[in-house]
Design an enzyme around this catalytic site. Structure first.
Site, PDB file in Angstrom:
ATOM      1  N   ASP A  36      75.963  72.060  31.505  1.00  0.00           N
ATOM      2  CA  ASP A  36      77.151  71.886  30.656  1.00  0.00           C
ATOM      3  C   ASP A  36      77.579  73.265  30.155  1.00  0.00           C
ATOM      4  OD1 ASP A  36      78.822  71.346  28.259  1.00  0.00           O
ATOM      5  OD2 ASP A  36      78.226  69.273  28.615  1.00  0.00           O
ATOM      6  N   GLN A  99      84.466  60.533  24.607  1.00  0.00           N
ATOM      7  CA  GLN A  99      84.595  60.989  26.001  1.00  0.00           C
ATOM      8  C   GLN A  99      85.782  61.931  26.145  1.00  0.00           C
ATOM      9  OE1 GLN A  99      85.089  57.893  28.988  1.00  0.00           O
ATOM     10  NE2 GLN A  99      84.569  59.312  30.659  1.00  0.00           N
ATOM     11  N   HIS A 105      79.454  60.540  33.453  1.00  0.00           N
ATOM     12  CA  HIS A 105      78.402  61.561  33.377  1.00  0.00           C
ATOM     13  C   HIS A 105      77.418  61.222  32.277  1.00  0.00           C
ATOM     14  CE1 HIS A 105      81.775  62.836  30.822  1.00  0.00           C
ATOM     15  NE2 HIS A 105      80.867  63.301  29.985  1.00  0.00           N
ATOM     16  N   PHE A 106      76.179  61.615  32.503  1.00  0.00           N
ATOM     17  CA  PHE A 106      75.133  61.499  31.490  1.00  0.00           C
ATOM     18  C   PHE A 106      74.769  62.900  31.011  1.00  0.00           C
ATOM     19  CE2 PHE A 106      73.716  57.099  31.278  1.00  0.00           C
ATOM     20  CZ  PHE A 106      74.396  56.554  32.340  1.00  0.00           C
ATOM     21  N   HIS A 107      74.778  63.073  29.688  1.00  0.00           N
ATOM     22  CA  HIS A 107      74.297  64.308  29.074  1.00  0.00           C
ATOM     23  C   HIS A 107      72.773  64.230  28.964  1.00  0.00           C
ATOM     24  CE1 HIS A 107      78.262  65.589  27.288  1.00  0.00           C
ATOM     25  NE2 HIS A 107      78.503  64.309  27.410  1.00  0.00           N
TER      26      HIS A 107
HETATM   27  P1  AMP Z   1      82.194  64.011  27.250  1.00  0.00           P
HETATM   28  O1  AMP Z   1      82.722  64.102  25.861  1.00  0.00           O
HETATM   29  O2  AMP Z   1      80.964  63.172  27.341  1.00  0.00           O
HETATM   30  O3  AMP Z   1      83.285  63.607  28.212  1.00  0.00           O
HETATM   31  O4  AMP Z   1      81.699  65.455  27.576  1.00  0.00           O
HETATM   32  C1  AMP Z   1      82.185  66.278  28.588  1.00  0.00           C
HETATM   33  C2  AMP Z   1      81.258  67.448  28.665  1.00  0.00           C
HETATM   34  O5  AMP Z   1      81.644  68.211  29.771  1.00  0.00           O
HETATM   35  C3  AMP Z   1      81.250  68.363  27.440  1.00  0.00           C
HETATM   36  O6  AMP Z   1      79.924  68.495  26.962  1.00  0.00           O
HETATM   37  C4  AMP Z   1      81.777  69.678  27.996  1.00  0.00           C
HETATM   38  O7  AMP Z   1      81.150  70.775  27.404  1.00  0.00           O
HETATM   39  C5  AMP Z   1      81.468  69.569  29.463  1.00  0.00           C
HETATM   40  N1  AMP Z   1      82.334  70.304  30.377  1.00  0.00           N
HETATM   41  C6  AMP Z   1      83.688  70.360  30.363  1.00  0.00           C
HETATM   42  N2  AMP Z   1      84.136  71.091  31.393  1.00  0.00           N
HETATM   43  C7  AMP Z   1      83.041  71.498  32.090  1.00  0.00           C
HETATM   44  C8  AMP Z   1      82.844  72.290  33.255  1.00  0.00           C
HETATM   45  N3  AMP Z   1      83.853  72.811  33.947  1.00  0.00           N
HETATM   46  N4  AMP Z   1      81.570  72.503  33.679  1.00  0.00           N
HETATM   47  C9  AMP Z   1      80.529  71.986  33.006  1.00  0.00           C
HETATM   48  N5  AMP Z   1      80.642  71.227  31.888  1.00  0.00           N
HETATM   49  C10 AMP Z   1      81.883  70.990  31.436  1.00  0.00           C
END
Ligand code: AMP
Length: 141
Positions: A36, A99, A105-107
């Site tokens: 991330d 989101q 996606h899974f964090h």
């Molecule tokens: P969510 O709120 O669960 O949709 O989180 C999206 C996640 O994607 C966030 O933690 C961002 O920091 C991450 N993110 C956004 N763009 C990228 C990217 N190009 N590469 C890697 N992580 C990303």
């Protein structure tokens, strides 16, 4: 229940196509894991299916069957690589739930006792730091 459509131009779809870069950790026929870019703690990574779905709500259960063992594999590896006390696994569905990227996606976030998480979607990490952290995880995969 209404479910919004999957947008194939989302940023993770572009990562899957190789149109934008990512710091990759693991890849197989169905799944990709990468760092991330705005980590909430060192080692924060994301696991995504290659098949597009907006989030968990519209995902094919057959995709989840293949995805979850990889989430477990990466959670174990990240915990070991960062000598963490625990691992936070999170997944958000729709803006109301936090989101921001609309490809499932899974964090996976290593956690240490007493150390608070940084904010979600906070500051961008230095690419060299992300690469170094990825090497630590890959070393135990
Ligand atoms: P969510 O709120 O669960 O949709 O989180 C999206 C996640 O994607 C966030 O933690 C961002 O920091 C991450 N993110 C956004 N763009 C990228 C990217 N190009 N590469 C890697 N992580 C990303």
């Amino acid at each position: 229940m209404s479910i919004s459509a999957y947008d194939p131009n989302n940023i993770f779809a572009k990562i899957l196509k190789g149109d934008i870069p990512s710091v990759k950790l693991y890849e197989d026929a169905d799944t990709l894991a990468f760092m991330d870019v705005m980590p909430q703690a060192p080692g924060h990574l994301l696991v995504i299916p290659k098949q597009g779905s907006r989030n968990l709500l519209d995902a094919d259960p057959a995709v989840l069957v293949k995805l979850m063992p990889v989430v477990q594999k990466l959670a174990r590896a990240a915990k070991e690589a960062f000598d963490a006390d625990g691992v936070f696994v999170a997944q958000f569905n729709e803006p109301a739930a936090g989101q921001t990227v609309f490809h499932l996606h899974f964090h996976v976030i290593p956690r240490h006792d007493g150390l608070p998480l940084k904010p979600h979607s906070g500051g961008m990490e230095d690419i060299e730091v992300l690469k170094a952290n990825a090497e630590k995880i890959k070393a135990v995969l």
